[in-house]
Design an enzyme around this catalytic site. Structure first.
Site, PDB file in Angstrom:
ATOM      1  N   ASP A 384      76.368 -48.195  32.478  1.00 32.39           N
ATOM      2  CA  ASP A 384      75.332 -47.972  32.973  1.00 32.39           C
ATOM      3  C   ASP A 384      75.163 -48.805  34.220  1.00 32.39           C
ATOM      4  OD1 ASP A 384      72.773 -47.055  33.905  1.00 32.39           O
ATOM      5  OD2 ASP A 384      71.881 -47.990  32.269  1.00 32.39           O
ATOM      6  N   LEU A 385      76.200 -48.397  35.312  1.00 30.44           N
ATOM      7  CA  LEU A 385      76.052 -49.459  36.797  1.00 30.44           C
ATOM      8  C   LEU A 385      75.591 -48.543  37.769  1.00 30.44           C
ATOM      9  CD1 LEU A 385      79.689 -50.377  36.565  1.00 30.44           C
ATOM     10  CD2 LEU A 385      77.928 -51.412  35.520  1.00 30.44           C
ATOM     11  N   GLU A 386      74.476 -49.156  38.405  1.00 27.66           N
ATOM     12  CA  GLU A 386      73.615 -48.642  39.313  1.00 27.66           C
ATOM     13  C   GLU A 386      73.464 -49.625  40.344  1.00 27.66           C
ATOM     14  OE1 GLU A 386      69.683 -48.275  37.600  1.00 27.66           O
ATOM     15  OE2 GLU A 386      70.376 -47.487  35.742  1.00 27.66           O
ATOM     16  N   GLY A 387      72.967 -49.149  41.667  1.00 28.25           N
ATOM     17  CA  GLY A 387      72.690 -50.014  42.674  1.00 28.25           C
ATOM     18  C   GLY A 387      74.170 -50.008  43.431  1.00 28.25           C
TER      19      GLY A 387
END
Length: 598
Positions: A384-387
């Site tokens: 769940d990698l973001e930004g």
């Protein structure tokens, strides 16, 4: 109405001159335009200011740190910008640090510009031979032992071109007579098998000049090539044994002898599991509700523990339960597993930036994640990698073979972690829409940045649930834009992964469809759980019936497959905690909807 025309007076010339000068001296900003800010929904056509320059939004989206207008040309363009006639300075110190028989690598010192350099044009004589966002740049397809002349020019966003850099003359390398084949690859092994795929690894060969690739031989025929010591054979038949070998090939096309043959059998075909309801459990107190892991609603099939996060750097991972001792938490996981639930560790989240830019970063990530998984006996890994955790670097244009270090290292790290786990260990993903479906309109920066990761694990990934929230509107396969929180949005975004889509709207560059059982959708459990995208359960039910059975609700979006996708996997929610706050107003009806589809 009283008209101001009767009060008009002739102003003194001096006053008019002062007014004109005042306007000319104002920094270039649109009157009424607000400054760009992160975590803001911007509609297409909105004008903002950033560093006293106006930008117009070209794609509806929710902004994030790192997505500033100059950094994301897929989202912003200059709006009525003042005419820029100032060219960049000429690139300097052009040189060639390395050459082969067919390639020349060039480097130079960056140019400067009053607005910003957009690209560099590389010339051989008067012929342009390529462009690059930065230095270095490699020219390929050249002839051995041949002298070439090169210059470089800088170009800014307004199309102003600098003068030439210094000119250099570079000769490609003289071919070396090479009749020596590489050594035979050793330790050929299977790292994973499914009913249709076999993933392989082997130990590298050695060569006097260098190994260029490996050929994978299946039942006596070359099935594919790999520049790495790994390869996945696809489109196989279930419950079938294959005779597999590999051989090395060097730059002169000398081939090694075949490796020892490995006999590997694909798995049996198994029925797709029932529809799943996935929920994220907070390992922190954000004001929703404090809930022990063992006490979650039985509605959920898969529980993603949120989150393992980096400490000290952006690759060394750590996890400690926040509302139970380690032993209590392990007992909670065991109790849920005894009830048939899957408990996974999720990495990243909105505030946990995970980046592996170096080999050391990758090894730290592998070491610490393996330790966390082993200590708590988690059933799977959720990405769940973001930004800024994932973003495509300049020049990274092929999702099948990415070059961005943080993406290449993430793929390699996850592969190594999975290689030590059983086939029952799950892999799931929860990207934001811009990183997946956003690749339809643009491929660069964050747009489409998850696609190389998804593609690398398409034969190993259990399922993906893109976050259909905090996203604004998105363009679908029919070319229309749909708003988050609607039934049309859920169906349209899901079908992009079920049917495949052209990256950057290029029909010659298709992202292939995933299996039906690999695709789910992610939604907020209530209106407090996300900044936007909440969809009421009645509309979720309509979307699920249309996706799986082709039962239309009369919406604007029309499925490309009228009969639907019966093996569609299910629904994810952020979060289990917010669902409890809502008195299970999400999980109860959605669980009922999913059960009706099995």
């Amino acid at each position: 109405m009283y008209s101001s025309i009767h009060r008009r007076a002739i102003r003194p010339l001096s006053v008019m001159i002062v007014a004109v000068l005042f306007v000319l001296l104002i920094p270039f900003q649109a009157f009424g335009a607000s400054a760009w800010a992160p975590n803001t929904v911007y509609q297409k056509g909105t004008v903002v200011t950033y560093q006293n320059i106006n930008y117009e939004c070209t794609q509806t989206h929710t902004s994030l740190n790192g997505w500033e207008p100059p950094n994301t040309p897929a989202l912003w363009k200059l709006s009525s910008a003042p005419v820029d006639t100032t060219p960049p300075t000429a690139p300097s110190s052009l040189q060639s640090p390395s050459q082969t028989t067919t390639t020349i690598t060039l480097t130079w010192q960056a140019s400067t510009d009053n607005i910003g350099v957009q690209q560099y044009r590389v010339y051989s004589g008067t012929t342009q031979v390529g462009t690059s966002a930065n230095s270095p740049y490699q020219i390929t397809g050249l002839s051995p032992n041949t002298l070439y002349s090169y210059t470089v020019r800088a170009v800014d966003a307004a199309g102003n071109v600098s003068t030439d850099s210094n000119t250099i003359q570079v000769r490609t390398a003289v071919p070396v007579v090479d009749n020596q084949p590489p050594t035979v690859p050793t330790n050929l092994r299977s790292t994973n098998t499914t009913n249709t795929t076999i993933s392989l690894a082997w130990d590298a060969s050695q060569d006097n000049i260098g190994v260029s690739q490996y050929e994978v031989i299946v039942n006596g025929q070359v099935a594919g090539t790999s520049a790495q010591t790994t390869f996945t054979i696809t489109s196989l038949t279930a419950s079938t044994t294959y005779a597999i070998a590999v051989r090395a090939v060097d730059e002169a096309n000398n081939r090694s002898a075949n490796s020892t043959i490995a006999s590997i059998t694909t798995k049996d075909t198994v029925a797709v599991a029932g529809k799943v309801l996935v929920g994220y459990w907070h390992n922190f107190n954000n004001g929703s509700t404090n809930i022990r892991l063992r006490d979650i609603s039985p509605n959920f099939d898969v529980i993603n523990v949120a989150f393992a996060e980096p400490v000290g750097d952006r690759a060394t991972m750590a996890f400690t339960p926040y509302n139970a001792t380690k032993e209590q938490f392990k007992a909670d996981i065991a109790e849920l597993r005894a009830k048939g639930k899957k408990v996974q560790i999720s990495i990243g989240g909105a505030e946990g930036t995970v980046e592996m830019n170096t080999e050391a970063d990758k090894q730290n990530f592998i070491r610490t994640m393996n330790a966390i998984i082993a200590e708590y006996n988690f059933d799977g890994l959720d990405i769940d990698l973001e930004g800024s955790s994932l973003a495509l670097a300049g020049g990274d244009t092929n999702f099948r073979s990415p070059t961005t270090p943080k993406i290449v290292n993430l793929i390699a790290a996850v592969r190594e972690i999975l290689s030590t786990k059983s086939a029952a260990f799950q892999l799931t993903m929860a990207p934001e829409t811009a990183y997946v479906q956003g690749g339809l309109v643009a491929y660069g920066g964050p747009w489409g940045a998850y696609l190389p990761v998804i593609h690398a694990f398409r034969d190993r990934m259990n399922f993906i649930h893109v976050q259909h929230y905090n996203t604004g509107s998105m363009t679908a396969l029919d070319g229309r834009s749909y708003s988050q929180g609607t039934t049309d949005f859920q169906v349209a975004m899901a079908e992009m992964l079920l049917a495949g889509f052209p990256i950057g709207n290029n029909p010659n560059n298709m992202f292939p469809a995933l299996r039906e059982d690999q695709v789910a959708i992610g939604l907020p459990a209530n209106q407090s759980a996300a900044g936007g995208g909440y969809t009421n359960p009645a509309d979720i039910d309509k979307a699920l019936k249309y996706i799986t059975k082709g039962i239309s609700y009369g919406g604007s979006y029309v499925l490309r497959k009228p009969t639907g996708y019966p093996n569609f996997r299910g629904v994810m929610t952020w979060s289990i905690n917010w669902d409890k706050v809502a008195n299970f107003g999400f999980s109860n009806p959605v669980r009922s909807s999913l059960n009706s589809l099995n």
